[in-house]
Structures are given as structure tokens and as C-alpha cells.
Design a protein around this motif. Structure first.
Motif, PDB file in Angstrom:
ATOM      1  N   SER A  57     -12.664  16.732 -17.088  1.00 50.72           N
ATOM      2  CA  SER A  57     -11.817  16.005 -16.146  1.00 50.72           C
ATOM      3  C   SER A  57     -12.651  15.318 -15.072  1.00 50.72           C
ATOM      4  N   LEU A  58     -13.731  15.931 -14.633  1.00 51.34           N
ATOM      5  CA  LEU A  58     -14.588  15.301 -13.638  1.00 51.34           C
ATOM      6  C   LEU A  58     -15.337  14.113 -14.214  1.00 51.34           C
ATOM      7  N   ASN A  59     -15.684  14.187 -15.454  1.00 47.63           N
ATOM      8  CA  ASN A  59     -16.418  13.112 -16.087  1.00 47.63           C
ATOM      9  C   ASN A  59     -15.549  11.864 -16.252  1.00 47.63           C
ATOM     10  N   ALA A  60     -14.241  12.018 -16.397  1.00 44.32           N
ATOM     11  CA  ALA A  60     -13.349  10.901 -16.656  1.00 44.32           C
ATOM     12  C   ALA A  60     -12.942  10.156 -15.385  1.00 44.32           C
ATOM     13  N   GLN A  61     -13.166  10.708 -14.211  1.00 44.26           N
ATOM     14  CA  GLN A  61     -12.750  10.051 -12.976  1.00 44.26           C
ATOM     15  C   GLN A  61     -13.713   8.939 -12.590  1.00 44.26           C
ATOM     16  N   ARG A  62     -13.129   7.881 -11.991  1.00 40.62           N
ATOM     17  CA  ARG A  62     -13.937   6.767 -11.495  1.00 40.62           C
ATOM     18  C   ARG A  62     -14.467   7.107 -10.109  1.00 40.62           C
ATOM     19  N   ALA A  63     -15.527   6.438  -9.747  1.00 38.71           N
ATOM     20  CA  ALA A  63     -16.061   6.604  -8.398  1.00 38.71           C
ATOM     21  C   ALA A  63     -15.084   5.982  -7.409  1.00 38.71           C
ATOM     22  N   ASP A  64     -15.101   6.450  -6.160  1.00 42.93           N
ATOM     23  CA  ASP A  64     -14.154   5.983  -5.146  1.00 42.93           C
ATOM     24  C   ASP A  64     -14.302   4.499  -4.836  1.00 42.93           C
ATOM     25  N   ASP A  65     -15.488   3.949  -4.995  1.00 44.42           N
ATOM     26  CA  ASP A  65     -15.684   2.545  -4.650  1.00 44.42           C
ATOM     27  C   ASP A  65     -15.325   1.588  -5.785  1.00 44.42           C
ATOM     28  N   GLN A  66     -14.852   2.084  -6.903  1.00 40.39           N
ATOM     29  CA  GLN A  66     -14.467   1.244  -8.020  1.00 40.39           C
ATOM     30  C   GLN A  66     -12.945   1.123  -8.047  1.00 40.39           C
ATOM     31  N   ILE A  67     -12.434   0.096  -7.387  1.00 40.32           N
ATOM     32  CA  ILE A  67     -11.001  -0.141  -7.334  1.00 40.32           C
ATOM     33  C   ILE A  67     -10.607  -0.936  -8.577  1.00 40.32           C
ATOM     34  N   ASP A  68      -9.468  -0.600  -9.149  1.00 47.84           N
ATOM     35  CA  ASP A  68      -8.957  -1.277 -10.338  1.00 47.84           C
ATOM     36  C   ASP A  68      -8.844  -2.784 -10.067  1.00 47.84           C
ATOM     37  N   ALA A  69      -9.312  -3.594 -11.003  1.00 49.05           N
ATOM     38  CA  ALA A  69      -9.318  -5.051 -10.838  1.00 49.05           C
ATOM     39  C   ALA A  69      -7.906  -5.609 -10.699  1.00 49.05           C
ATOM     40  N   ARG A  70      -6.940  -4.998 -11.384  1.00 53.42           N
ATOM     41  CA  ARG A  70      -5.546  -5.459 -11.255  1.00 53.42           C
ATOM     42  C   ARG A  70      -5.047  -5.252  -9.832  1.00 53.42           C
ATOM     43  N   SER A  71      -5.435  -4.152  -9.218  1.00 53.86           N
ATOM     44  CA  SER A  71      -5.041  -3.867  -7.847  1.00 53.86           C
ATOM     45  C   SER A  71      -5.642  -4.888  -6.891  1.00 53.86           C
ATOM     46  N   VAL A  72      -6.897  -5.228  -7.107  1.00 57.78           N
ATOM     47  CA  VAL A  72      -7.573  -6.214  -6.257  1.00 57.78           C
ATOM     48  C   VAL A  72      -6.905  -7.582  -6.408  1.00 57.78           C
ATOM     49  N   ALA A  73      -6.539  -7.959  -7.636  1.00 53.48           N
ATOM     50  CA  ALA A  73      -5.889  -9.253  -7.876  1.00 53.48           C
ATOM     51  C   ALA A  73      -4.522  -9.301  -7.190  1.00 53.48           C
ATOM     52  N   LEU A  74      -3.753  -8.218  -7.286  1.00 53.36           N
ATOM     53  CA  LEU A  74      -2.453  -8.172  -6.618  1.00 53.36           C
ATOM     54  C   LEU A  74      -2.612  -8.229  -5.099  1.00 53.36           C
TER      55      LEU A  74
ATOM     56  N   ALA B 289      -7.994  -1.420   1.472  1.00 52.36           N
ATOM     57  CA  ALA B 289      -7.681  -2.724   2.057  1.00 52.36           C
ATOM     58  C   ALA B 289      -6.187  -3.014   1.962  1.00 52.36           C
ATOM     59  N   GLY B 290      -5.538  -2.527   0.922  1.00 52.72           N
ATOM     60  CA  GLY B 290      -4.095  -2.714   0.784  1.00 52.72           C
ATOM     61  C   GLY B 290      -3.333  -2.039   1.910  1.00 52.72           C
ATOM     62  N   TYR B 291      -3.739  -0.841   2.269  1.00 53.38           N
ATOM     63  CA  TYR B 291      -3.083  -0.143   3.368  1.00 53.38           C
ATOM     64  C   TYR B 291      -3.277  -0.887   4.683  1.00 53.38           C
ATOM     65  N   LEU B 292      -4.471  -1.450   4.879  1.00 56.63           N
ATOM     66  CA  LEU B 292      -4.740  -2.182   6.111  1.00 56.63           C
ATOM     67  C   LEU B 292      -3.865  -3.430   6.214  1.00 56.63           C
ATOM     68  N   VAL B 293      -3.718  -4.153   5.108  1.00 54.20           N
ATOM     69  CA  VAL B 293      -2.890  -5.367   5.128  1.00 54.20           C
ATOM     70  C   VAL B 293      -1.420  -5.002   5.324  1.00 54.20           C
ATOM     71  N   LEU B 294      -0.950  -3.936   4.672  1.00 59.83           N
ATOM     72  CA  LEU B 294       0.433  -3.498   4.874  1.00 59.83           C
ATOM     73  C   LEU B 294       0.675  -3.108   6.335  1.00 59.83           C
ATOM     74  N   ALA B 295      -0.313  -2.487   6.949  1.00 58.66           N
ATOM     75  CA  ALA B 295      -0.184  -2.111   8.360  1.00 58.66           C
ATOM     76  C   ALA B 295      -0.092  -3.355   9.238  1.00 58.66           C
ATOM     77  N   GLU B 296      -0.891  -4.375   8.937  1.00 51.98           N
ATOM     78  CA  GLU B 296      -0.843  -5.615   9.712  1.00 51.98           C
ATOM     79  C   GLU B 296       0.514  -6.299   9.546  1.00 51.98           C
ATOM     80  N   ILE B 297       1.060  -6.277   8.334  1.00 50.82           N
ATOM     81  CA  ILE B 297       2.383  -6.861   8.091  1.00 50.82           C
ATOM     82  C   ILE B 297       3.441  -6.095   8.884  1.00 50.82           C
ATOM     83  N   ALA B 298       3.350  -4.766   8.880  1.00 50.52           N
ATOM     84  CA  ALA B 298       4.321  -3.953   9.622  1.00 50.52           C
ATOM     85  C   ALA B 298       4.249  -4.251  11.109  1.00 50.52           C
TER      86      ALA B 298
END
Length: 168
Positions: free
Chosen positions: A20-37, A69-78
Motif C-alpha cells: 500500500s505504501l508503494n502504490a501511493q503518489r508523492a504529495d507534490d504530484q497533483i493529478d493532471a486532471r485536477s490541475v486542468a480543472l 492551490a484549489g483550497y486557496l482559490v476557493l477561499a479567495e472566492i468565498a
């Protein structure tokens, strides 16, 4: 017999944990779909369409909840919508992912001042000064604290007009 059962259970547990530890991504690797959205959400926010931006960024966080970064932008919108409590919650989520995020500390402190929690904002300022000294974020938060919470329109009691006495 007992030793072989215990050793087999331990080996199985070790194998499942290491897999299970081997299958996890590193924290700095954000899903590309998330970045595009997130980028589409930022573009919608720039045009002033806050509802669409909010939906796109929430979708980005559903794809990858580690997208700070998504949380930061949502906070700015709020905050732009006049919802400081919601903004504080989003900044807290960002700070959960990175406790030393200076922009999140400043933003959360400013939202706290906007909500009237000046003492808690001062705690954020002290933490910022520990992290960066008198950096731009600390200076901005200090100015927001000095300005104080916004004046709210309070209902004032207006006395009812006195009924004029009838003249006979």
C-alpha cells in the motif's frame, strides 16, 4: 505450530503494508486532471463567473484533494462573496496540507479580521513573523489587523412617533 502461524501473520501484514505504501503518489504530484480543472476555474473567476469557478475548483478537489492551490482559490472566492467563515475553513484545509504556507496564513488571518476574530488573526501574524520575519504577507496581515474588522450596519431603534393629542 504456533510460531509458524504468528510468523505467517506477521509476514502477511508486512507485505500488505509495503504494497500500500508503494502504490501511493508523492504529495507534490497533483493529478493532471485536477490541475486542468483548477486552471479552468481560475479563468472563470477572472471573468467574474464565481459560481462556475466554484464548481470547477470543487471538481478539481474531488479529483485530487491534495491540490492545495484549489483550497486557496476557493477561499479567495468565498471572501469575495463576503463569506469569511467559509474562507477560514478553506484556508484551514490548505494549512492542513502545508502548515507553513504563508499565503494561507495571511489569507486566513485577513478572513478572521473580516469575521471579527482579531486575536486569532494576531496568532497567525505571530506565526507568519516566525516563518518569514517582516515579509509582504506579514505586512499585509498586520495592516488588516490595524484596520480592524469592517463596521457592520446595526439596526438602530428609532422611537415611534408620538401620537398627537387631539384638541377639543
Amino acid at each position: 505450530m504456533r510460531i509458524s502461524l504468528v510468523s505467517a501473520a506477521a509476514a502477511l501484514a508486512l507485505l500488505s503494508v509495503s504494497t500500500s505504501l508503494n502504490a501511493q503518489r508523492a504529495d507534490d504530484q497533483i493529478d493532471a486532471r485536477s490541475v486542468a480543472l483548477l486552471e479552468r476555474g481560475k479563468a472563470a473567476r477572472a471573468t467574474g463567473d464565481l459560481d462556475t469557478a466554484n464548481g470547477l475548483i470543487e471538481s478539481a478537489l474531488a479529483v485530487d484533494p491534495r491540490n492545495r492551490a484549489g483550497y486557496l482559490v476557493l477561499a479567495e472566492i468565498a471572501r469575495a462573496q463576503g463569506l469569511p467563515g467559509k474562507a477560514i475553513r478553506f484556508y484551514r484545509e490548505a494549512l492542513t496540507l502545508e502548515p507553513n504556507d504563508q499565503a494561507a496564513l495571511r489569507g486566513q488571518g485577513e478572513a478572521m479580521v473580516q469575521k471579527g476574530a482579531v486575536e486569532r488573526a494576531k496568532e497567525n501574524l505571530a506565526r507568519l513573523k516566525t516563518l518569514c520575519g517582516n515579509c509582504a504577507d506579514a505586512t499585509q496581515l498586520s495592516a488588516a489587523i490595524a484596520k480592524g474588522p469592517p463596521a457592520t450596519a446595526t439596526a438602530q431603534v428609532v422611537p415611534a412617533p408620538k401620537a398627537e393629542e387631539k384638541k377639543n
